[in-house]
Design a protein around this motif. Sequence first.
Motif, PDB file in Angstrom:
ATOM      1  N   LEU A   4       0.954  -1.172   0.252  1.00  0.00           N
ATOM      2  CA  LEU A   4       0.381  -0.147  -0.058  1.00  0.00           C
ATOM      3  C   LEU A   4       0.831   1.288  -0.253  1.00  0.00           C
ATOM      4  O   LEU A   4       1.588   1.300   0.612  1.00  0.00           O
ATOM      5  CB  LEU A   4      -1.140  -0.518   1.324  1.00  0.00           C
ATOM      6  N   GLU A   6       1.018   5.719  -0.299  1.00  0.00           N
ATOM      7  CA  GLU A   6       0.230   6.727  -0.126  1.00  0.00           C
ATOM      8  C   GLU A   6       0.881   7.356  -0.967  1.00  0.00           C
ATOM      9  O   GLU A   6       1.965   7.610  -1.164  1.00  0.00           O
ATOM     10  CB  GLU A   6      -0.060   6.951   1.719  1.00  0.00           C
ATOM     11  N   CYS A  22      -4.270   6.221  -2.293  1.00  0.00           N
ATOM     12  CA  CYS A  22      -3.665   4.842  -1.701  1.00  0.00           C
ATOM     13  C   CYS A  22      -3.296   3.785  -2.401  1.00  0.00           C
ATOM     14  O   CYS A  22      -4.873   3.440  -2.267  1.00  0.00           O
ATOM     15  CB  CYS A  22      -4.809   4.159  -0.427  1.00  0.00           C
ATOM     16  N   THR A  34     -10.922  -0.482   2.798  1.00  0.00           N
ATOM     17  CA  THR A  34      -9.839   0.389   2.993  1.00  0.00           C
ATOM     18  C   THR A  34      -9.956   1.240   4.032  1.00  0.00           C
ATOM     19  O   THR A  34     -11.489   1.570   3.785  1.00  0.00           O
ATOM     20  CB  THR A  34      -9.353   1.054   1.679  1.00  0.00           C
ATOM     21  N   TRP A  36      -9.113   5.091   5.618  1.00  0.00           N
ATOM     22  CA  TRP A  36      -7.426   5.918   6.339  1.00  0.00           C
ATOM     23  C   TRP A  36      -7.537   6.150   7.666  1.00  0.00           C
ATOM     24  O   TRP A  36      -8.575   6.207   8.997  1.00  0.00           O
ATOM     25  CB  TRP A  36      -8.019   7.353   5.506  1.00  0.00           C
ATOM     26  N   ILE A  69     -13.748  10.053   1.167  1.00  0.00           N
ATOM     27  CA  ILE A  69     -13.544   8.240   1.096  1.00  0.00           C
ATOM     28  C   ILE A  69     -14.272   8.061  -0.332  1.00  0.00           C
ATOM     29  O   ILE A  69     -15.541   8.391  -0.431  1.00  0.00           O
ATOM     30  CB  ILE A  69     -13.224   7.565   1.936  1.00  0.00           C
ATOM     31  N   ARG A  71     -13.598   5.561  -4.207  1.00  0.00           N
ATOM     32  CA  ARG A  71     -12.320   4.224  -4.583  1.00  0.00           C
ATOM     33  C   ARG A  71     -12.920   4.246  -6.265  1.00  0.00           C
ATOM     34  O   ARG A  71     -13.243   3.889  -6.719  1.00  0.00           O
ATOM     35  CB  ARG A  71     -12.929   2.777  -4.112  1.00  0.00           C
ATOM     36  N   TYR A  93      -1.241  10.555   7.685  1.00  0.00           N
ATOM     37  CA  TYR A  93      -2.447   9.678   7.349  1.00  0.00           C
ATOM     38  C   TYR A  93      -1.700   8.383   6.772  1.00  0.00           C
ATOM     39  O   TYR A  93      -1.098   8.075   5.745  1.00  0.00           O
ATOM     40  CB  TYR A  93      -2.957  10.690   6.290  1.00  0.00           C
ATOM     41  N   TYR A  94      -2.891   7.020   7.167  1.00  0.00           N
ATOM     42  CA  TYR A  94      -1.864   6.026   6.907  1.00  0.00           C
ATOM     43  C   TYR A  94      -3.664   4.972   6.230  1.00  0.00           C
ATOM     44  O   TYR A  94      -4.031   5.424   6.545  1.00  0.00           O
ATOM     45  CB  TYR A  94      -1.723   5.073   8.234  1.00  0.00           C
ATOM     46  N   CYS A  95      -2.959   4.408   4.939  1.00  0.00           N
ATOM     47  CA  CYS A  95      -3.843   3.716   4.754  1.00  0.00           C
ATOM     48  C   CYS A  95      -3.757   2.553   5.227  1.00  0.00           C
ATOM     49  O   CYS A  95      -3.109   2.205   5.285  1.00  0.00           O
ATOM     50  CB  CYS A  95      -3.963   3.496   3.327  1.00  0.00           C
ATOM     51  N   ASN A  96      -5.138   1.520   5.417  1.00  0.00           N
ATOM     52  CA  ASN A  96      -5.196   0.219   5.520  1.00  0.00           C
ATOM     53  C   ASN A  96      -6.023  -0.602   5.255  1.00  0.00           C
ATOM     54  O   ASN A  96      -6.614   0.171   4.436  1.00  0.00           O
ATOM     55  CB  ASN A  96      -5.462   0.361   7.078  1.00  0.00           C
ATOM     56  N   TRP A 111      -0.743  -2.213   5.928  1.00  0.00           N
ATOM     57  CA  TRP A 111      -0.547  -1.148   6.287  1.00  0.00           C
ATOM     58  C   TRP A 111       0.240  -0.186   5.466  1.00  0.00           C
ATOM     59  O   TRP A 111       1.529  -0.897   4.892  1.00  0.00           O
ATOM     60  CB  TRP A 111      -0.094  -0.318   7.328  1.00  0.00           C
TER      61      TRP A 111
END
Length: 121
Positions: A4, A6, A22, A34, A36, A69, A71, A93-96, A111
């Motif tokens: 992943l 970002e 992401c 998904t 954030w 958000i 997609r 900011y993290y993408c999961n 992550w």
Amino acid sequence: QVQLVESGGGLAQPGGSLRLSCAASGSIVSIRYTSWYRQAPGKERDLVATITSGGSTSYADFVKGRFTISRHYAKNAVYLQMNSLKPEDTAVYYCNAAIRRTGYTTHYDYWGRGTQVTVSS
């Protein structure tokens, strides 16, 4: 392998906008959801927004009405449009994502490494 990545972070003025991306890559069969997250210095990591494979979305109260958000299914990409930014939005900011890889029957959490967002005049 699944990754992943970002992008889109940076410096914005209060009231401004940024769009985070992401991108998921690798031997992906499906993505269940998904999310954030964000983490400010000295604080815990907080959930910001989630989008499911069916397109359902949910948001933390502190970003409702300001962040969106979305997609792109074909690209395995998720975006976070951030409007009306405030200094308190400053964070990494993290993408999961919950992803099922080729050859597996279970979705596992992945992550990204994060992207810095700074809101300041």
